[in-house]
Design a protein around this motif. Structure first.
Motif, PDB file in Angstrom:
ATOM      1  N   ARG A 297     -27.240  66.398 114.383  1.00 18.07           N
ATOM      2  CA  ARG A 297     -27.290  66.922 113.008  1.00 18.07           C
ATOM      3  C   ARG A 297     -27.754  65.860 112.013  1.00 18.07           C
TER       4      ARG A 297
ATOM      5  N   GLY B 258     -16.327  72.990 101.714  1.00 20.04           N
ATOM      6  CA  GLY B 258     -16.730  73.642 102.964  1.00 20.04           C
ATOM      7  C   GLY B 258     -16.845  72.606 104.055  1.00 20.04           C
TER       8      GLY B 258
ATOM      9  N   ASP C  47     -11.774  74.021 102.918  1.00 19.29           N
ATOM     10  CA  ASP C  47     -12.428  75.075 103.704  1.00 19.29           C
ATOM     11  C   ASP C  47     -11.550  76.309 103.649  1.00 19.29           C
TER      12      ASP C  47
ATOM     13  N   GLN D 212     -11.506  78.544 105.981  1.00 23.43           N
ATOM     14  CA  GLN D 212     -11.097  78.917 107.335  1.00 23.43           C
ATOM     15  C   GLN D 212     -10.032  77.925 107.832  1.00 23.43           C
TER      16      GLN D 212
ATOM     17  N   ASP E 233     -10.865  78.721  98.651  1.00 13.00           N
ATOM     18  CA  ASP E 233     -12.232  79.124  98.337  1.00 13.00           C
ATOM     19  C   ASP E 233     -12.760  78.158  97.269  1.00 13.00           C
ATOM     20  N   VAL E 234     -13.999  77.745  97.399  1.00 14.65           N
ATOM     21  CA  VAL E 234     -14.582  76.859  96.380  1.00 14.65           C
ATOM     22  C   VAL E 234     -14.484  77.499  94.994  1.00 14.65           C
TER      23      VAL E 234
ATOM     24  N   THR F 117     -22.195  69.756 102.421  1.00 14.48           N
ATOM     25  CA  THR F 117     -23.294  69.684 103.393  1.00 14.48           C
ATOM     26  C   THR F 117     -23.475  71.026 104.097  1.00 14.48           C
TER      27      THR F 117
HETATM   28  C1  LIG Z   1     -21.941  75.664 108.174  1.00 12.59           C
HETATM   29  S1  LIG Z   1     -20.266  75.097 108.063  1.00 12.59           S
HETATM   30  C2  LIG Z   1     -20.588  73.401 107.568  1.00 12.59           C
HETATM   31  C3  LIG Z   1     -19.360  72.545 107.624  1.00 12.59           C
HETATM   32  C4  LIG Z   1     -19.540  71.106 107.127  1.00 12.59           C
HETATM   33  N1  LIG Z   1     -19.914  71.049 105.728  1.00 12.59           N
HETATM   34  C5  LIG Z   1     -20.574  70.369 107.954  1.00 12.59           C
HETATM   35  O1  LIG Z   1     -21.696  70.133 107.475  1.00 12.59           O
HETATM   36  O2  LIG Z   1     -20.252  70.029 109.096  1.00 12.59           O
HETATM   37  C6  LIG Z   1     -19.731  75.873 106.550  1.00 12.59           C
HETATM   38  C7  LIG Z   1     -18.228  75.795 106.306  1.00 12.59           C
HETATM   39  O3  LIG Z   1     -17.997  76.187 104.952  1.00 12.59           O
HETATM   40  C8  LIG Z   1     -16.887  77.042 104.885  1.00 12.59           C
HETATM   41  N2  LIG Z   1     -17.039  77.909 103.704  1.00 12.59           N
HETATM   42  C9  LIG Z   1     -17.962  78.882 103.501  1.00 12.59           C
HETATM   43  N3  LIG Z   1     -17.807  79.458 102.306  1.00 12.59           N
HETATM   44  C10 LIG Z   1     -16.752  78.822 101.720  1.00 12.59           C
HETATM   45  C11 LIG Z   1     -16.087  78.967 100.468  1.00 12.59           C
HETATM   46  N4  LIG Z   1     -16.478  79.901  99.584  1.00 12.59           N
HETATM   47  N5  LIG Z   1     -15.034  78.174 100.197  1.00 12.59           N
HETATM   48  C12 LIG Z   1     -14.619  77.243 101.098  1.00 12.59           C
HETATM   49  N6  LIG Z   1     -15.206  77.059 102.312  1.00 12.59           N
HETATM   50  C13 LIG Z   1     -16.262  77.833 102.616  1.00 12.59           C
HETATM   51  C14 LIG Z   1     -16.896  77.812 106.198  1.00 12.59           C
HETATM   52  O4  LIG Z   1     -15.611  78.288 106.500  1.00 12.59           O
HETATM   53  C15 LIG Z   1     -17.405  76.737 107.176  1.00 12.59           C
HETATM   54  O5  LIG Z   1     -16.346  76.033 107.776  1.00 12.59           O
END
Ligand SMILES: C[S@@+](CC[C@H](N)C(=O)[O-])C[C@H]1O[C@@H](n2cnc3c(N)ncnc32)[C@H](O)[C@@H]1O
Length: 185
Positions: free
Chosen positions: A19, A44, A65, A67, A89-90, A106
């Motif tokens: 990555r 996130g 996050d 989740q 949630d953000v 990211t």
């Molecule tokens: C594609 S993953 C990337 C994770 C990390 N940023 C990385 O680059 O390894 C996206 C993450 O963002 C979280 N996410 C998505 N929408 C979100 C929100 N509205 N609030 C908090 N977390 C969120 C998801 O649960 C997921 O774990």
């Protein structure tokens, strides 16, 4: 676009060092210019792949996050002692106004962007703090990451930031991703 979660059964892919082809530790840390005392929020944070890169250079990191399962995987991997997982949630962050010195996110902006989310980012990052965004770009080819139609291009993100009074101090479109650095008013 908008709110969605990441499939837990694919969480191991977030730990793949390949990555760094799309976003490196160095480019995240450069604009943050941390001295080791700051509070940084990772928006996130997933399994904490990039959170782990930031933690040694910050005083405290909130890994946000929505989740809870992602935090479970991060705990199993091993949380740095200065990282606090936060399930939220953000768009509804459980922090005081100006509690964070900086925010970083990211490959996730396309998942959480809303006016409410940007309002929260502006609220929790202190005046003069930094916001660093690296995400898949709609101008990319789709060689990796979400499909191109689920992404934003840099011009759209710049407009979204400007609409919230977040001053874009650097931005760059790359082959598959963009980076944007903003300063809070
Ligand atoms: C594609 S993953 C990337 C994770 C990390 N940023 C990385 O680059 O390894 C996206 C993450 O963002 C979280 N996410 C998505 N929408 C979100 C929100 N509205 N609030 C908090 N977390 C969120 C998801 O649960 C997921 O774990």
């Amino acid at each position: 676009m908008g709110f969605h979660t990441y499939p837990i059964e694919r969480a191991a892919e977030l730990e793949d060092p390949s990555r760094y082809r799309f976003c490196s530790r160095e480019e995240l840390l450069g604009p943050l210019a941390l001295d080791g005392t700051e509070t940084v929020v990772d928006l996130g944070s997933g399994t904490g792949f990039y959170t782990d890169d930031i933690a040694p250079f910050a005083g405290r990191v909130y890994a946000v996050d929505l989740q809870e399962e992602m935090h479970g995987i991060y705990r199993e991997k091993g949380l740095p002692e200065n990282v606090t997982p936060v399930t939220a949630d953000v768009a509804d962050l459980p922090f005081e106004d100006g509690e964070c010195d900086a925010a970083v996110t990211t490959m996730t902006y396309h998942e959480f962007y809303s006016e409410a989310a940007l309002a929260e980012v502006r609220r929790v990052v202190r005046p003069g703090g930094r916001v660093v965004v690296v995400d898949w770009s709609a101008a990319g080819t789709g060689e990796d990451g979400p499909s191109v139609d689920e992404r934003y291009d840099l011009t759209s993100v710049r407009d979204q930031f400007n609409d919230f009074g977040l001053e874009v101090v650097f931005s760059n479109e790359r082959p598959e991703t963009f980076v944007l650095v903003a300063s809070t008013p």
